[in-house]
Design an enzyme around this catalytic site. Structure first.
Site, PDB file in Angstrom:
ATOM      1  N   ARG A  39     -10.896   7.521  -7.359  1.00  0.00           N
ATOM      2  CA  ARG A  39      -9.937   6.480  -7.722  1.00  0.00           C
ATOM      3  C   ARG A  39      -8.750   7.173  -8.396  1.00  0.00           C
ATOM      4  NH1 ARG A  39     -11.811   3.457  -4.632  1.00  0.00           N
ATOM      5  NH2 ARG A  39     -12.851   1.458  -5.001  1.00  0.00           N
ATOM      6  N   GLU A  57      -1.410   1.780  -5.967  1.00  0.00           N
ATOM      7  CA  GLU A  57      -1.438   1.883  -4.504  1.00  0.00           C
ATOM      8  C   GLU A  57      -0.798   0.664  -3.882  1.00  0.00           C
ATOM      9  OE1 GLU A  57      -5.359   2.873  -3.083  1.00  0.00           O
ATOM     10  OE2 GLU A  57      -5.469   4.645  -4.345  1.00  0.00           O
ATOM     11  N   HIS A  84      -5.091   6.648   1.019  1.00  0.00           N
ATOM     12  CA  HIS A  84      -6.394   5.995   0.784  1.00  0.00           C
ATOM     13  C   HIS A  84      -7.064   5.641   2.116  1.00  0.00           C
ATOM     14  CE1 HIS A  84      -8.854   3.692  -2.415  1.00  0.00           C
ATOM     15  NE2 HIS A  84      -9.625   4.239  -1.501  1.00  0.00           N
TER      16      HIS A  84
END
Lengths: 318, 316
Positions: free
Chosen positions: B234, B263, B282
């Site tokens: 993360r 993000e 991601h």
């Protein structure tokens, strides 16, 4: 005092152990401090009184040997010796050695690095993300897929060992069946090139260049490959027909190609491969590791001193 | 019964899940936004749903309050940090995740990042594309130390993949799984030790208050000079400002990440200026195989719940 010329680059900065060995023996060491090979003129000017040479890829022929009357040994810094006329060396009573195998771990690490960077599209995604684009794509996972390895020398073997945790099925093509060695690495080996080409999802090239391997990856062999296969070349450029590779990447027959080697170096950007997002190339740097420089520096220094001492040097070619 | 699939492309890539849920009798609504749901959009679309396949959208008190019929959420992936679990409990919503399903894909991505930063692959590829021919000299990995922070499914898969590289592999975990470590030849060490001994570090810890900014100025200062770090966990596990300072000073030799503190990251993220910083959007779990398995796992959670069975990997 023996005079040793070192035309290999970076010897002073990256091969301090080898340099220490030569100086400890009492050699007068002259070094190439530039970043490129010596030209012919520079060679002619530099070799008149040398006893030993640690060589880059300069061309050695009768004329140059004639100009180096004291020369007793050329230790090639690296593996390839096509630039040295071995018959001429023999005629002039000069020993020639090289250093096979030392770079094999470095090249094997680079092979797996290029494979993973290519299939996970790391260079492309990094570039688009840094340009502010949240791009989506989708990958395939490796477990259960087949990796075809062309060639079974030291680099291929080390590459296979590195891949052992990736849960792939590894099939090796080699002219001679080293079955036991292959099995000990968890791989299967065959002399049937077509089987490897037609069943592999990823193909790693680790072959030497020879008449029978030149352009071994060409339109015909690519046509036999699985749709969407990937190819990695850390061996030699002449093994791959770049035009056929380009066509296969454009048509989608192949999903990606990574290479560390080029027919012309530095690479010719006019090669249309460079226009493709699924092609990545590094600057023939697979052997460029501190450890390879250190070990090759030591091996070449030792070869030169061994010849001076009348001992048989490691890996003598003539 | 109605179910909302918040994950983009659930129909396309998680097709076994779509198939199973429709066969079970669900009417499915897909995410129409082409991106993650916002809180407002989510509230709009969950008013009458019985079940949800969740991605990383915000599951707050307000979200649960807006979904009176909601009984079960199947979370794609593992991280639960987008859920207010107490609110879920208050509203009687059962949540289960897909722990382990993405482990192989994420671990492959972590390895791809690790090899890319150590061998400086993107930098070299760009240099050649631009007509350069630099002599980039790197260290060989053999004989060096890889530290894995967080030794769950993903950390273990990273250890397995790197097992042929002749590395010393050490690991740290709050709840060390000694059996898994022994099977993989991995040595558990203290947090201080893994920070100071590792040449390379991969992060696979969940985001909790005690892992927030685990990589910060203080921990970076204790690392080896030139350390390479990979984050597929993360973004908030690392303090991006501290990572930028580490890259600027050269203390950090390379940083490969699939995650960001925010993000998508802002285009002017100061980290983007560093050549030794390498990032992907991601995407570590976005593999065909992984997505199909997500479909299977999420539909199974929902069907198990409605069949009165305890769903696998239940979180609340």
């Amino acid at each position: 005092m023996k005079k040793v010329l070192i035309t290999a680059t970076n010897y002073e900065t990256l091969c301090s152990d080898g340099l220490k060995m030569l100086r400890g023996y009492g050699c007068d060491v002259v070094m190439n401090r530039g970043s490129r090979m010596f030209t012919r003129d520079e060679m002619l000017a530099a070799v008149g009184d040398i006893d030993g040479l640690i060589a880059h890829g300069e061309t050695w022929d009768d004329e140059l040997f004639d100009n180096a009357p004291n020369l007793k040994v050329i230790a090639r810094f690296g593996v390839g010796y096509d630039s040295i006329d071995l018959d001429a060396a023999k005629r002039h009573g000069v020993y020639v050695t090289n250093c096979p195998g030392i770079n094999s771990n470095a090249v094997a690490e680079m092979t797996v690095s290029l494979l993973m960077a290519l299939i996970r599209e790391i260079p492309r995604l990094n570039k688009t993300q840094k340009a502010g684009i949240w791009s989506r794509t989708i990958f395939n996972e490796l477990p259960g897929k087949r990796i075809g390895v062309l060639g079974f020398g030291a680099i291929a073997q080390k590459t296979i060992k590195k891949l052992k945790g990736f849960k792939t099925d590894i099939l090796v093509y080699n002219r001679s069946l080293k079955t036991e060695l292959a099995e000990s690495l968890g791989a299967r080996i065959t002399t049937d090139l077509d089987e490897v080409l037609s069943t592999s999802d990823y193909i790693l090239i680790h072959l030497p260049v020879a008449p029978e391997t030149k352009n071994i990856i060409n339109a015909e062999s690519i046509a036999k490959m699985k749709d969407g296969a990937y190819v990695i070349n850390t061996a030699r450029a002449p093994l791959v027909d770049n035009k056929a590779m380009y066509d296969a990447l454009v048509s989608g027959k192949l999903r990606g190609y990574a290479t560390d080697v080029y027919n012309k170096e530095p690479a010719d950007l006019n090669d249309p491969l460079f226009s493709l997002p699924n092609f990545i190339g590094t600057p023939h740097s697979s052997g460029e590791t501190y450890e390879n420089y250190r070990d090759t520096g030591l091996a070449t220094a030792k070869a030169v001193i061994d010849v001076f001492e009348g001992r048989e040097p490691w890996n003598r070619l003539v | 019964m109605k179910a909302l699939c918040c994950l983009l492309n659930y129909e396309k890539y998680c097709w076994p899940g779509v198939q199973a849920l429709r066969e079970y009798g669900f009417e499915l609504k897909m995410n129409p936004h082409g991106r993650k749901y916002t809180q407002e959009e989510l509230i709009e679309d969950i008013k009458d749903v019985d079940a949800v396949v969740a991605d990383n959208e915000p599951w707050t008190e307000a979200s649960f309050a807006a979904a009176p019929k909601l009984k079960v959420i199947a979370k794609v992936g593992t991280g639960m940090d987008n859920f207010d679990l107490d609110a879920a409990k208050r509203h009687g919503v059962v949540i289960a995740n897909c722990a382990g399903v993405n482990a192989n894909s994420v671990a492959e991505h972590a390895v791809a990042h690790l090899l890319s930063v150590v061998k400086k692959i993107p930098q070299q590829v760009y240099a050649v594309q631009e007509g350069g021919w630099p002599r980039v000299i790197t260290h060989e990995m053999a004989g060096r130390t890889l530290g894995i922070l967080g030794f769950g499914n993903i950390g273990q898969a990273v250890a397995e993949k790197m097992s042929g590289f002749d590395l010393n592999i050490i690991a740290w975990d709050k709840y060390p799984n000694a059996e898994a470590a022994a099977a993989l030849g991995v040595e558990f060490v203290s947090f201080e030790e893994i920070i100071s001994r590792s040449d390379y570090m991969t992060l696979s810890v969940p985001l909790f208050p005690d892992t927030y900014h685990m990589i910060n100025d203080e921990t970076i200062a204790k690392m080896k000079d030139g350390v390479c770090i990979v984050n597929t966990a993360r973004g908030k596990v690392a303090d991006e400002a501290a990572v930028a300072r580490g890259l600027a000073s050269g203390k950090i030799g390379g940083y490969g990440t699939d995650v960001f503190e925010d993000e998508p990251p802002r285009a002017d993220n100061p980290l983007f200026q560093y050549d030794d910083y390498c990032c992907t959007p991601h995407i570590s779990g976005d593999a065909y195989e992984c997505m199909a398995n997500y479909g299977r796992a999420t539909s199974q959670i929902i069907i198990d719940f409605f069949e009165g069975r305890e769903p696998k990997n239940r979180q609340v």
